[in-house]
Design a protein around this motif. Structure first.
Motif, PDB file in Angstrom:
ATOM      1  N   HIS A   1       0.845  -1.205   0.000  1.00  0.00           N
ATOM      2  CA  HIS A   1       0.000   0.000   0.000  1.00  0.00           C
ATOM      3  C   HIS A   1       0.879   1.253   0.000  1.00  0.00           C
ATOM      4  O   HIS A   1       0.652   2.200  -0.766  1.00  0.00           O
ATOM      5  N   THR A   2       1.912   1.249   0.834  1.00  0.00           N
ATOM      6  CA  THR A   2       2.787   2.422   0.945  1.00  0.00           C
ATOM      7  C   THR A   2       3.562   2.672  -0.356  1.00  0.00           C
ATOM      8  O   THR A   2       3.684   3.816  -0.802  1.00  0.00           O
ATOM      9  N   TYR A   3       4.088   1.601  -0.944  1.00  0.00           N
ATOM     10  CA  TYR A   3       4.795   1.778  -2.231  1.00  0.00           C
ATOM     11  C   TYR A   3       3.857   2.405  -3.254  1.00  0.00           C
ATOM     12  O   TYR A   3       4.248   3.302  -4.016  1.00  0.00           O
ATOM     13  N   SER A   4       2.593   1.950  -3.270  1.00  0.00           N
ATOM     14  CA  SER A   4       1.661   2.460  -4.278  1.00  0.00           C
ATOM     15  C   SER A   4       1.388   3.949  -4.074  1.00  0.00           C
ATOM     16  O   SER A   4       1.225   4.694  -5.032  1.00  0.00           O
ATOM     17  N   LEU A   5       1.366   4.382  -2.813  1.00  0.00           N
ATOM     18  CA  LEU A   5       1.175   5.811  -2.538  1.00  0.00           C
ATOM     19  C   LEU A   5       2.373   6.621  -3.024  1.00  0.00           C
ATOM     20  O   LEU A   5       2.222   7.683  -3.634  1.00  0.00           O
ATOM     21  N   ILE A   6       3.576   6.109  -2.744  1.00  0.00           N
ATOM     22  CA  ILE A   6       4.788   6.837  -3.161  1.00  0.00           C
ATOM     23  C   ILE A   6       4.812   6.999  -4.679  1.00  0.00           C
ATOM     24  O   ILE A   6       5.048   8.087  -5.202  1.00  0.00           O
ATOM     25  N   HIS A   7       4.567   5.897  -5.386  1.00  0.00           N
ATOM     26  CA  HIS A   7       4.603   5.967  -6.853  1.00  0.00           C
ATOM     27  C   HIS A   7       3.437   6.804  -7.395  1.00  0.00           C
ATOM     28  O   HIS A   7       3.597   7.531  -8.379  1.00  0.00           O
TER      29      HIS A   7
ATOM     30  N   ALA B   1      12.529   3.961  -3.444  1.00  0.00           N
ATOM     31  CA  ALA B   1      11.933   3.608  -2.149  1.00  0.00           C
ATOM     32  C   ALA B   1      10.660   2.795  -2.371  1.00  0.00           C
ATOM     33  O   ALA B   1      10.402   1.811  -1.669  1.00  0.00           O
ATOM     34  N   GLY B   2       9.866   3.190  -3.352  1.00  0.00           N
ATOM     35  CA  GLY B   2       8.671   2.418  -3.699  1.00  0.00           C
ATOM     36  C   GLY B   2       9.048   1.017  -4.170  1.00  0.00           C
ATOM     37  O   GLY B   2       8.485   0.016  -3.709  1.00  0.00           O
ATOM     38  N   ASP B   3      10.010   0.951  -5.063  1.00  0.00           N
ATOM     39  CA  ASP B   3      10.481  -0.351  -5.549  1.00  0.00           C
ATOM     40  C   ASP B   3      10.972  -1.217  -4.394  1.00  0.00           C
ATOM     41  O   ASP B   3      10.712  -2.426  -4.346  1.00  0.00           O
ATOM     42  N   ALA B   4      11.687  -0.585  -3.471  1.00  0.00           N
ATOM     43  CA  ALA B   4      12.262  -1.328  -2.346  1.00  0.00           C
ATOM     44  C   ALA B   4      11.160  -1.902  -1.458  1.00  0.00           C
ATOM     45  O   ALA B   4      11.237  -3.049  -1.002  1.00  0.00           O
ATOM     46  N   LEU B   5      10.120  -1.116  -1.221  1.00  0.00           N
ATOM     47  CA  LEU B   5       9.015  -1.584  -0.376  1.00  0.00           C
ATOM     48  C   LEU B   5       8.285  -2.748  -1.034  1.00  0.00           C
ATOM     49  O   LEU B   5       7.941  -3.736  -0.375  1.00  0.00           O
ATOM     50  N   LEU B   6       8.045  -2.627  -2.331  1.00  0.00           N
ATOM     51  CA  LEU B   6       7.367  -3.708  -3.044  1.00  0.00           C
ATOM     52  C   LEU B   6       8.219  -4.978  -3.008  1.00  0.00           C
ATOM     53  O   LEU B   6       7.716  -6.076  -2.753  1.00  0.00           O
ATOM     54  N   THR B   7       9.506  -4.804  -3.227  1.00  0.00           N
ATOM     55  CA  THR B   7      10.424  -5.943  -3.235  1.00  0.00           C
ATOM     56  C   THR B   7      10.479  -6.619  -1.869  1.00  0.00           C
ATOM     57  O   THR B   7      10.419  -7.840  -1.752  1.00  0.00           O
TER      58      THR B   7
END
Lengths: 303, 303
Positions: A88-94, A124-130
């Motif tokens: 959810h957080t990655y999606s907000l960042i992107h 940071a978004g990529d990192a959270l998703l990963t």
């Protein structure tokens, strides 16, 4: 159960998740520590933690049904709840990036790319998703089979046939007016799929029956839709200070929302109907009071 | 084994992976089909498929060692190989974005954001990363335990302590000169970790011993480093047509590369030494000729 009581419960759940998320987001590097900082900036210290709360509550509901140890179900649910919150957080960042919604504020704070620059926000978004998938498959309180199912569900709900599909529709909506059916589809993909994911992840963690899984999906669909209708109402009538973002942005941008098709009163009635449907889906399960109270709380939320 | 023979083998491997990737990237939607198109555009029809090839070769090497059925090991390796190639592809799409390297060309074709716009390119990368984990955990030819290990490894190697860390270092390098040690670290994170991941995923798929896993990591470290040294040499001396991208870009941008610290001849000798180390690590295993030939082939590649 009152709104105050559910707020208390939400905040207890949020604290538990926050502390687990904080462990997952720990890390530093003398040279490139900025990425850890950016991840923590968006992941910690904010948000209702609604999705994690739903995961945890369904895990307890499922444990009550299956006779599983509730503490164990809760422990098994925590990593899934965290993984989902990371997504959810990655999606907000992107979503906030200049090429997407180009938002400067999120929860009253500068967005990630304003604070850390676009490249670091992207990463940071990529990192959270990963990391989220690593967290889900390393869940020591669930079996490898369940962890694989959980990760596959996360991938499905967050992917092209789920949240990302909704985001693409959202982009198309910037230059095209949607009918009500397409708007419902957009919302059920963009927001609904992660809420459905939350409910099912909880079911997995607690060893729910097929019947409960179906009820969980219906509940999630109801509150997910209601959530979005309320979001549209708040964007038109809400309090900027409470929301932490400017209001009226949908009208300004000419975006299709539920208020394109109905008055505010009609929208409120529609959200109430969706909430009732959600409650009806789960009320036969012993211990569903909290989920019902949550649905009511979300209906009357001001932020 | 000659360079021609290894090229043939690589192309056979690439075809096998291409066909599996094509299945995973299938899908369409009347309204938002552009995301599927963007995913296929970057994922299919190009690339050496080096990482998948390494996964498959290590799976066969591991099967030969463990006595596992080589066909089954190969089938178990294919989804992992595909998942890894999806991650590699997502990283290229995001790396090419204006806020990162801002590249217009990749493999002689317009980059994703040039072709589909920045927002769709961002989402196509996100979609590939999201799907890759779904592919890994749904591998029907490996056990759930192994699938969890594979997904956890992908998350680790592609994450902040791996590839993303390398990308952050790369960004820092745009405004800062690195010493040789930091450059080596950057490269081992940015490129090396996914190659290490490839070698280990193959080992997992084939049921390799601890000893072979260690050898696989050494091999991967050797060819990964050599690969990057050769990349720097090609950027300075290569053929634009063969490479499908302009040469001299590193010098123009003032980037620290291996040629900052050594002459081209020294760099060639260094790459040769790393290649020898890689070969030495695996040559005691029966059937390692192809991996050794691959190392030699990569050393002499022109693109």
């Amino acid at each position: 159960m009152t709104g105050f009581e559910i707020e208390k419960l939400l905040s207890v759940g949020a604290d538990a998740v926050e502390s687990v998320l904080s462990e997952y987001a720990a890390g530093d590097d003398e040279k490139f520590g900025v990425i850890y900082e950016a991840v923590r900036y968006s992941l910690l210290g904010g948000g209702k933690r609604l999705r994690p709360f739903i995961v945890l509550q369904f895990a307890l509901l499922a444990a009550a049904e299956s006779g599983a140890d509730p503490e164990r179900a809760y422990m098994a649910a925590l990593p899934y709840a965290s993984a989902l919150e990371m997504i959810h957080t990655y999606s907000l960042i992107h979503d906030d990036l200049p090429c997407m919604d180009n938002d400067d504020l999120r929860r009253g704070k500068p967005t990630s790319h304003i604070k850390f620059g676009e490249a670091n926000a992207l990463l940071a978004g990529d990192a959270l998703l990963t990391r989220s998938f690593g967290v889900a498959v390393s869940n020591a309180y669930a079996s490898p089979e369940t962890n694989c199912l959980a990760a596959a569900l996360l991938s499905e709900c967050a992917g092209m046939g789920g949240m990302i599909g909704g985001q693409v529709l959202d982009l198309i909506g910037e230059s095209e007016h949607f009918d009500m059916e397409t708007l419902e589809r957009l919302q059920s993909l963009k927001t609904g799929e992660l809420i459905r994911c939350a409910a099912l992840l909880g079911c997995y963690a607690g060893g729910a029956s097929e019947k409960m899984c179906e009820a969980a999906e219906k509940y999630a669909m109801g509150i997910g839709r209601a959530f979005q209708v309320i979001d549209d109402i708040l964007d038109a009538t809400g309090d900027e200070k409470l929301l932490g973002k400017p209001i009226g942005s949908d009208r300004e941008s000419g975006k299709t929302t539920f208020l394109t098709f109905m008055t505010i009163d009609e929208a409120r009635a529609y959200a109430a109907k969706l909430t009732e449907d959600a409650k009806t889906a789960v009320e036969s399960f012993c211990g569903s009071e909290i989920l019902c109270a949550l649905a009511d709380y979300l209906l009357t939320r001001k932020k």
